[in-house]
Design a protein around this motif. Structure first.
Motif, PDB file in Angstrom:
ATOM      1  N   UNK A   1     -44.760  88.268   7.573  1.00  0.00           N
ATOM      2  CA  UNK A   1     -44.770  87.025   7.122  1.00  0.00           C
ATOM      3  C   UNK A   1     -44.013  85.856   7.656  1.00  0.00           C
ATOM      4  N   UNK A   2     -43.961  84.425   7.106  1.00  0.00           N
ATOM      5  CA  UNK A   2     -43.247  83.097   7.404  1.00  0.00           C
ATOM      6  C   UNK A   2     -41.498  83.630   8.418  1.00  0.00           C
ATOM      7  N   UNK A   3     -41.127  84.766   6.959  1.00  0.00           N
ATOM      8  CA  UNK A   3     -39.988  84.972   7.464  1.00  0.00           C
ATOM      9  C   UNK A   3     -39.833  85.714   8.312  1.00  0.00           C
ATOM     10  N   UNK A   4     -40.878  86.533   8.917  1.00  0.00           N
ATOM     11  CA  UNK A   4     -40.262  87.670   9.845  1.00  0.00           C
ATOM     12  C   UNK A   4     -40.414  87.109  11.700  1.00  0.00           C
ATOM     13  N   UNK A   5     -41.440  85.282  11.123  1.00  0.00           N
ATOM     14  CA  UNK A   5     -42.010  84.376  12.120  1.00  0.00           C
ATOM     15  C   UNK A   5     -40.330  83.960  12.366  1.00  0.00           C
ATOM     16  N   UNK A   6     -39.439  83.010  11.626  1.00  0.00           N
ATOM     17  CA  UNK A   6     -38.122  82.516  11.345  1.00  0.00           C
ATOM     18  C   UNK A   6     -37.311  83.496  12.222  1.00  0.00           C
ATOM     19  N   UNK A   7     -37.244  84.980  12.013  1.00  0.00           N
ATOM     20  CA  UNK A   7     -36.365  85.729  12.888  1.00  0.00           C
ATOM     21  C   UNK A   7     -36.467  85.325  14.073  1.00  0.00           C
ATOM     22  N   UNK A   8     -37.794  85.372  14.429  1.00  0.00           N
ATOM     23  CA  UNK A   8     -37.876  86.051  15.607  1.00  0.00           C
ATOM     24  C   UNK A   8     -37.867  84.938  16.757  1.00  0.00           C
ATOM     25  N   UNK A   9     -38.163  84.016  15.781  1.00  0.00           N
ATOM     26  CA  UNK A   9     -38.300  82.523  16.089  1.00  0.00           C
ATOM     27  C   UNK A   9     -37.133  82.051  16.931  1.00  0.00           C
ATOM     28  N   UNK A  10     -36.260  82.567  15.867  1.00  0.00           N
ATOM     29  CA  UNK A  10     -33.977  82.097  15.968  1.00  0.00           C
ATOM     30  C   UNK A  10     -33.566  82.791  17.154  1.00  0.00           C
ATOM     31  N   UNK A  11     -34.618  84.232  17.446  1.00  0.00           N
ATOM     32  CA  UNK A  11     -34.202  85.251  18.758  1.00  0.00           C
ATOM     33  C   UNK A  11     -34.908  83.929  20.479  1.00  0.00           C
ATOM     34  N   UNK A  12     -35.449  82.831  19.984  1.00  0.00           N
ATOM     35  CA  UNK A  12     -36.206  82.227  21.330  1.00  0.00           C
ATOM     36  C   UNK A  12     -35.030  81.331  21.575  1.00  0.00           C
ATOM     37  N   UNK A  13     -35.505  81.098  23.102  1.00  0.00           N
ATOM     38  CA  UNK A  13     -34.749  79.918  23.980  1.00  0.00           C
ATOM     39  C   UNK A  13     -34.837  78.312  22.719  1.00  0.00           C
ATOM     40  N   UNK A  14     -33.788  77.998  23.013  1.00  0.00           N
ATOM     41  CA  UNK A  14     -34.448  76.426  21.498  1.00  0.00           C
ATOM     42  C   UNK A  14     -34.165  76.506  20.597  1.00  0.00           C
ATOM     43  N   UNK A  15     -35.084  77.553  19.653  1.00  0.00           N
ATOM     44  CA  UNK A  15     -35.293  78.191  18.691  1.00  0.00           C
ATOM     45  C   UNK A  15     -34.125  78.247  17.505  1.00  0.00           C
ATOM     46  N   UNK A  16     -32.693  78.410  18.301  1.00  0.00           N
ATOM     47  CA  UNK A  16     -31.709  78.287  16.992  1.00  0.00           C
ATOM     48  C   UNK A  16     -31.533  77.265  16.518  1.00  0.00           C
ATOM     49  N   UNK A  17     -31.756  75.777  17.607  1.00  0.00           N
ATOM     50  CA  UNK A  17     -31.964  74.254  16.667  1.00  0.00           C
ATOM     51  C   UNK A  17     -32.971  73.890  15.478  1.00  0.00           C
ATOM     52  N   UNK A  18     -34.089  74.505  16.592  1.00  0.00           N
ATOM     53  CA  UNK A  18     -34.998  73.960  15.123  1.00  0.00           C
ATOM     54  C   UNK A  18     -34.795  75.365  14.061  1.00  0.00           C
ATOM     55  N   UNK A  19     -34.327  76.176  14.042  1.00  0.00           N
ATOM     56  CA  UNK A  19     -34.045  77.112  12.894  1.00  0.00           C
ATOM     57  C   UNK A  19     -33.078  75.755  11.941  1.00  0.00           C
ATOM     58  N   UNK A  20     -31.925  75.476  13.019  1.00  0.00           N
ATOM     59  CA  UNK A  20     -30.939  74.849  12.202  1.00  0.00           C
ATOM     60  C   UNK A  20     -31.697  73.500  11.393  1.00  0.00           C
ATOM     61  N   UNK A  21     -32.257  72.787  11.925  1.00  0.00           N
ATOM     62  CA  UNK A  21     -32.879  71.718  12.246  1.00  0.00           C
ATOM     63  C   UNK A  21     -33.886  71.963  10.616  1.00  0.00           C
ATOM     64  N   UNK A  22     -34.032  73.125  10.724  1.00  0.00           N
ATOM     65  CA  UNK A  22     -35.273  72.899   9.208  1.00  0.00           C
ATOM     66  C   UNK A  22     -35.017  73.897   7.799  1.00  0.00           C
ATOM     67  N   UNK A  23     -33.730  74.175   7.853  1.00  0.00           N
ATOM     68  CA  UNK A  23     -33.446  75.015   7.359  1.00  0.00           C
ATOM     69  C   UNK A  23     -33.120  76.163   6.900  1.00  0.00           C
ATOM     70  N   UNK A  24     -33.719  76.547   8.656  1.00  0.00           N
ATOM     71  CA  UNK A  24     -33.737  78.106   8.376  1.00  0.00           C
ATOM     72  C   UNK A  24     -32.096  78.832   7.786  1.00  0.00           C
ATOM     73  N   UNK A  25     -31.267  78.043   8.022  1.00  0.00           N
ATOM     74  CA  UNK A  25     -30.209  78.833   8.081  1.00  0.00           C
ATOM     75  C   UNK A  25     -29.691  79.017   6.461  1.00  0.00           C
TER      76      UNK A  25
END
Length: 159
Positions: A1-25
């Motif tokens: 699912x899209x949420x699984x991708x978001x969760x995994x993306x948060x663990x990638x280098x630079x992913x935290x900023x993108x998760x934050x900037x895209x409203x993932x938090x």
């Protein structure tokens, strides 16, 4: 699912900023209180992953949202989940959260702000009960109220 991708993306280098900037938090926080265990898992894992990124350890925006969402309380509740995977992710997220120096400052700022808000409400109720007001709004202009405002301004300037 899209949420699984978001969760995994948060663990990638630079992913935290993108998760934050895209409203993932804002997507992850409410998952912690959902009735569905798979959503709780994704919320806890996502926050754990997000906070494991070195650039998120000192991110004021992320930690501000986590404090406002009472994430620590919700993660604490999830450590008692029947599912070991949820317990593990909740404990990991709590460890990452509590290890961050900025989280402690944001949490303290929220506590102080709530204390002064409660004090202002008590002052207002006392004024209303006694029929006393000098027209200064919710603060009565007393030295304590001025001190309260100065303390809040100083606190928020440092956080």
């Amino acid at each position: 699912s899209g949420l699984s991708v978001l969760v995994n993306f948060a663990d990638m280098p630079g992913g935290g900023r993108l998760v934050r900037d895209s409203g993932g938090v804002d997507l992850l926080v409410p998952l912690l209180t959902m009735g569905d265990e798979s959503l709780q898992y994704l919320g806890a894992a996502g926050i754990q992953n997000l906070l494991s990124a070195p650039d998120m350890t000192h991110d004021a925006e992320v930690h501000g949202k986590l404090v406002q969402g009472d994430v620590e309380v919700h993660l604490e509740a999830l450590t008692a989940s029947a599912l070991p995977a949820i317990q593990r992710c909740a404990r990991g997220a709590l460890n990452n959260l509590r290890a961050s120096p900025i989280y402690g400052r944001k949490k303290s700022a929220k506590s102080v702000k709530e204390h002064y808000r409660e004090q202002a409400e008590l002052d207002y109720r006392e004024q209303s009960k006694n029929g006393v007001s000098n027209g200064a709004g919710s603060c009565d202009g007393s030295p304590r109220s001025v001190t309260t405002e100065l303390a809040l301004n100083t606190l928020f300037a440092t956080v």
